[in-house]
Design an enzyme around this catalytic site. Structure first.
Site, PDB file in Angstrom:
ATOM      1  N   CYS A   2     -10.536  -0.498  14.247  1.00  0.00           N
ATOM      2  CA  CYS A   2     -11.751  -0.871  14.970  1.00  0.00           C
ATOM      3  C   CYS A   2     -12.507  -1.992  14.268  1.00  0.00           C
ATOM      4  O   CYS A   2     -12.566  -2.030  13.042  1.00  0.00           O
ATOM      5  CB  CYS A   2     -12.685   0.318  15.080  1.00  0.00           C
ATOM      6  N   ARG A  28      -7.369  -7.368  13.995  1.00  0.00           N
ATOM      7  CA  ARG A  28      -7.303  -6.055  13.349  1.00  0.00           C
ATOM      8  C   ARG A  28      -6.558  -5.033  14.208  1.00  0.00           C
ATOM      9  O   ARG A  28      -6.143  -4.005  13.717  1.00  0.00           O
ATOM     10  CB  ARG A  28      -8.731  -5.534  13.096  1.00  0.00           C
ATOM     11  N   TRP A  75      -9.844   1.156  18.438  1.00  0.00           N
ATOM     12  CA  TRP A  75      -8.467   1.608  18.273  1.00  0.00           C
ATOM     13  C   TRP A  75      -8.546   3.116  18.391  1.00  0.00           C
ATOM     14  O   TRP A  75      -9.073   3.782  17.506  1.00  0.00           O
ATOM     15  CB  TRP A  75      -7.949   1.158  16.901  1.00  0.00           C
ATOM     16  N   GLY A 102     -13.985   5.233  12.340  1.00  0.00           N
ATOM     17  CA  GLY A 102     -13.702   6.400  11.507  1.00  0.00           C
ATOM     18  C   GLY A 102     -13.541   7.646  12.362  1.00  0.00           C
ATOM     19  O   GLY A 102     -13.335   7.558  13.581  1.00  0.00           O
ATOM     20  N   GLU A 469      11.966  -2.909   4.342  1.00  0.00           N
ATOM     21  CA  GLU A 469      11.021  -3.862   4.929  1.00  0.00           C
ATOM     22  C   GLU A 469      11.617  -4.517   6.186  1.00  0.00           C
ATOM     23  O   GLU A 469      10.916  -4.756   7.164  1.00  0.00           O
ATOM     24  CB  GLU A 469      10.614  -4.900   3.871  1.00  0.00           C
ATOM     25  N   GLU A 476       8.333  -2.527  14.128  1.00  0.00           N
ATOM     26  CA  GLU A 476       6.908  -2.608  14.473  1.00  0.00           C
ATOM     27  C   GLU A 476       6.587  -3.681  15.507  1.00  0.00           C
ATOM     28  O   GLU A 476       5.640  -3.538  16.256  1.00  0.00           O
ATOM     29  CB  GLU A 476       6.020  -2.758  13.228  1.00  0.00           C
TER      30      GLU A 476
HETATM   31  O1  M6R Z   1      -3.506  -3.927   4.107  1.00  0.00           O
HETATM   32  P1  M6R Z   1      -2.403  -3.157   3.471  1.00  0.00           P
HETATM   33  O2  M6R Z   1      -1.407  -4.014   2.753  1.00  0.00           O
HETATM   34  O3  M6R Z   1      -2.896  -2.031   2.601  1.00  0.00           O
HETATM   35  O4  M6R Z   1      -1.647  -2.479   4.686  1.00  0.00           O
HETATM   36  C1  M6R Z   1      -0.621  -1.560   4.487  1.00  0.00           C
HETATM   37  C2  M6R Z   1       0.145  -1.328   5.755  1.00  0.00           C
HETATM   38  O5  M6R Z   1      -0.683  -0.805   6.749  1.00  0.00           O
HETATM   39  C3  M6R Z   1       0.795  -2.621   6.275  1.00  0.00           C
HETATM   40  O6  M6R Z   1       1.611  -3.202   5.328  1.00  0.00           O
HETATM   41  C4  M6R Z   1       1.616  -2.323   7.536  1.00  0.00           C
HETATM   42  O7  M6R Z   1       2.721  -1.528   7.214  1.00  0.00           O
HETATM   43  C5  M6R Z   1       2.026  -3.639   8.200  1.00  0.00           C
HETATM   44  N1  M6R Z   1       1.787  -3.573   9.612  1.00  0.00           N
HETATM   45  C6  M6R Z   1       3.453  -3.978   7.990  1.00  0.00           C
HETATM   46  O8  M6R Z   1       3.804  -5.175   8.586  1.00  0.00           O
END
Ligand code: M6R
Length: 591
Positions: A2, A28, A75, A102, A469, A476
């Site tokens: 959000c 976001r 979201w 939240g 990865e 995704e």
């Molecule tokens: O902002 P962060 O690196 O902590 O985020 C972690 C994961 O949410 C982030 O890497 C997520 O898996 C991505 N969408 C991957 O491409």
């Protein structure tokens, strides 16, 4: 996740400004949006527009003008994706509005009480409970005091914006989800992400947990939520570049961010060495070091554990952010937690890091967003320096994380120059991958596998995190099921899934894993698998070959960049938007 944007000032088109603030928070990830405003013409009311879906070409020209406005990108957590569930939410009188990030964990019991008192609920959200609670509390309290009391009744990690039309006031409170106040001249702003404030001001204050801000025109008061004691905010000046919106010649942010990688890795190789040497001392002094991250960042952490073992002969533990909190009872004041995160706002990381801190452990963060919550709560800080990453799928942040880890691991054995050399070899390899010829090759592969239901990816050693990865990138954004595996695990189960034509991506870098990886590729081929070899040299077993020149310990960088491009082109071929995959958010600020 959000997004929040708020404005209180002297412009009478605050709703337009808030709407454009929301657009800058779109990256976001969200599924509906809404804007509220106290109309200039009718000060005791609140006008609202909220809609399911992306902002796209929508506008807020049907909203009245006003100098106090607020908006939200939602979201969904509680309640489906509907117009009614989108924020802002109003109380029964229509003079109090709330937007919220939240999860209001104990809303059900409070809602029951409010229903008994006759409050009418029109949504399925946890958030709406707060609007009615505020309606009750503000009957005998000034609005800011009512917000404080209500916020203290909320369990969970939350950021809240509450607006009173009667008092022409915007009140924000935070415990968990990020909120930043921006100070202007006779106008003040508020957002869930500091980058959204850059077009208006660089003078900011990052609200800490259990702080609240009362925004009236020309005045901001910061208070402790628990004690109501006034706090003098230590303002910060943001010296960030405004990078948003500019996709330049690229159709999508993801492709732009993929192409930025050679420069970012070069910059890290050139200017990250002395910092790496400095930080390496902290790792040397620690008794027990733990690398912690989520999603893509967790794979950078896993890669780090191999790099530290191989290059520095040092055991560094690896844990997923959401799990670390359940397995850190052994931490003590000599432990070092290296928390890695692009956003620095991932709740799963923040939660476990806070627990580690409570145990006395020192926190070293490697983050991309300066000023983020993780950055602020760390004892030692390193910036990734990848620039703003806007595509939900992380690309340049990942390779930036790995590049810093290569330098750190090399610094630990006094060989930072070796690390720099290997990063520059990676840059050379990446530039070859980004050449037209190589891009054509990757695009052509997508036509062969785009209709497949499952893709398997195998590797060993550093190519194991590369496999994980690769699978994450493919699933995704292209929504094709992909599974990353340690090649050695194949015969312990997953081999049963390989049948004629199953795409199997095999990483075969020029290291000690080569022979065993080759064996894995052959095992899959023998079951009918369609073998896609990603390697420095072709082999007969490959049905399709993509060349990646050797970059020593940094070879994971070009390997993953091939995977990023493959995932990107698969997504384009399916007609999907790679920047905004369904159900996902860039910054995961809930547990
Ligand atoms: O902002 P962060 O690196 O902590 O985020 C972690 C994961 O949410 C982030 O890497 C997520 O898996 C991505 N969408 C991957 O491409």
């Amino acid at each position: 996740m959000c997004g929040i944007f708020g404005y209180v000032g002297n412009r009478n088109d605050g709703q337009k400004l808030v709407f454009s603030g929301l657009k800058s928070l779109e990256y976001r990830g969200y599924d509906s949006w809404g804007v509220g405003v106290i109309p200039e013409e009718s000060k005791n009311t609140i006008a609202i527009k909220k809609k399911v879906g992306k902002i796209g070409n929508a506008n807020v020209s049907d909203l009245p003008g006003g100098s106090l406005s607020f908006g939200h990108t939602r979201w969904a957590t509680h309640g489906g994706v509907t117009d009614a569930n989108a924020h802002p939410h109003l109380d029964c009188s229509g003079t109090i509005a709330v937007i919220h990030n939240g999860i209001f964990e104990n809303y059900e019991e409070i809602k029951k009480g409010l229903l008994r008192k006759g409050h009418k609920f029109v949504s399925e959200t946890d958030t709406e409970t707060l609007t009615h609670l505020l309606e009750d509390f503000s009957k005998d309290k000034p609005f800011a005091e009512a917000v404080r009391a209500a916020f203290n009744r909320m369990d969970g990690l939350n950021a809240v914006i509450a607006v009173s039309a009667k008092e022409n006031l915007l009140v924000a409170a935070r415990n968990g989800s990020p909120l930043v106040i921006g100070f202007g001249k006779n106008e003040n702003f508020l957002a869930s992400d500091a980058s959204a404030l850059l077009p208006y001001t660089r003078d900011v204050y990052f609200l800490e947990d259990n702080e609240m801000a009362v925004l009236a025109p020309g005045k901001v008061t910061i208070l402790n939520v628990k004690t109501a004691k006034e706090i003098t905010p230590k303002r910060k000046r943001l010296d960030w570049k405004i990078e948003q919106g500019e996709k330049g010649k690229y159709k999508f942010y993801m492709l732009k961010e993929i192409f930025e990688q050679p420069q970012i890795i070069t910059d890290i190789a050139v200017s990250g060495a002395s910092q790496a040497e400095e930080i390496a001392k902290k790792i040397k002094d620690a008794r027990g070091t733990y690398l912690v991250g989520c999603g893509t960042a967790s794979y950078a952490c896993l890669a780090g554990s191999y790099l530290f073992s191989k290059l520095a002969k040092r055991h560094v533990n690896f844990a997923i952010g959401s799990e670390f909190g359940y397995s850190l009872d052994f931490l003590n004041k000599d432990s070092l937690v290296i928390a890695i995160s692009q956003s620095g706002e991932t709740m799963d990381i923040l939660e476990s890091v806070k627990k580690a801190k409570d145990k006395g452990a020192k926190i070293l963060s490697l983050v991309n967003v300066p000023g983020s919550s993780l950055y602020r709560l760390s004892d030692y800080k390193m910036l990734i320096g990848a620039g703003q990453e806007r595509a939900v799928a992380s690309t340049k942040a990942f390779t930036g994380m790995v590049a810093h880890l290569v330098l750190l691991a090399n610094s630990l054995n006094g060989g930072v120059k070796e690390g720099q050399k290997s990063l520059m070899a990676a840059v050379k390899s990446v530039n070859q991958i980004l050449s037209l010829k190589s891009l054509r090759k990757i695009k052509e592969l997508t036509s062969r596998i785009v209709d497949k239901k499952h893709i398997y990816v195998i590797g060993r050693g550093l190519s194991y995190p590369a496999s994980l990865e690769t699978a994450l990138k493919i699933k995704e954004i292209s929504y094709i099921h992909a599974e990353g595996l340690a090649a050695g695990e194949l015969k312990h189960g997953p081999l049963a899934l390989i049948e004629k034509g199953t795409p199997c991506i095999s990483f075969l870098p020029n290291d000690e894993t080569y022979g065993s990886n080759l064996a894995g590729a052959m095992e899959m081929k023998a079951r009918g698998g369609y073998i896609i070899g990603i390697s420095h040299k072709p082999r007969e077993v490959f049905d399709y070959y993509i060349h990646v020149s050797d970059a020593g310990e940094s070879s994971i960088i070009p390997e993953v960049i091939v995977a990023q491009l493959l995932a990107y082109y698969l997504t384009i071929k399916k007609g999907l938007d790679p920047d905004k995959p369904r159900n996902l958010a860039k910054s995961v600020t809930v547990k």
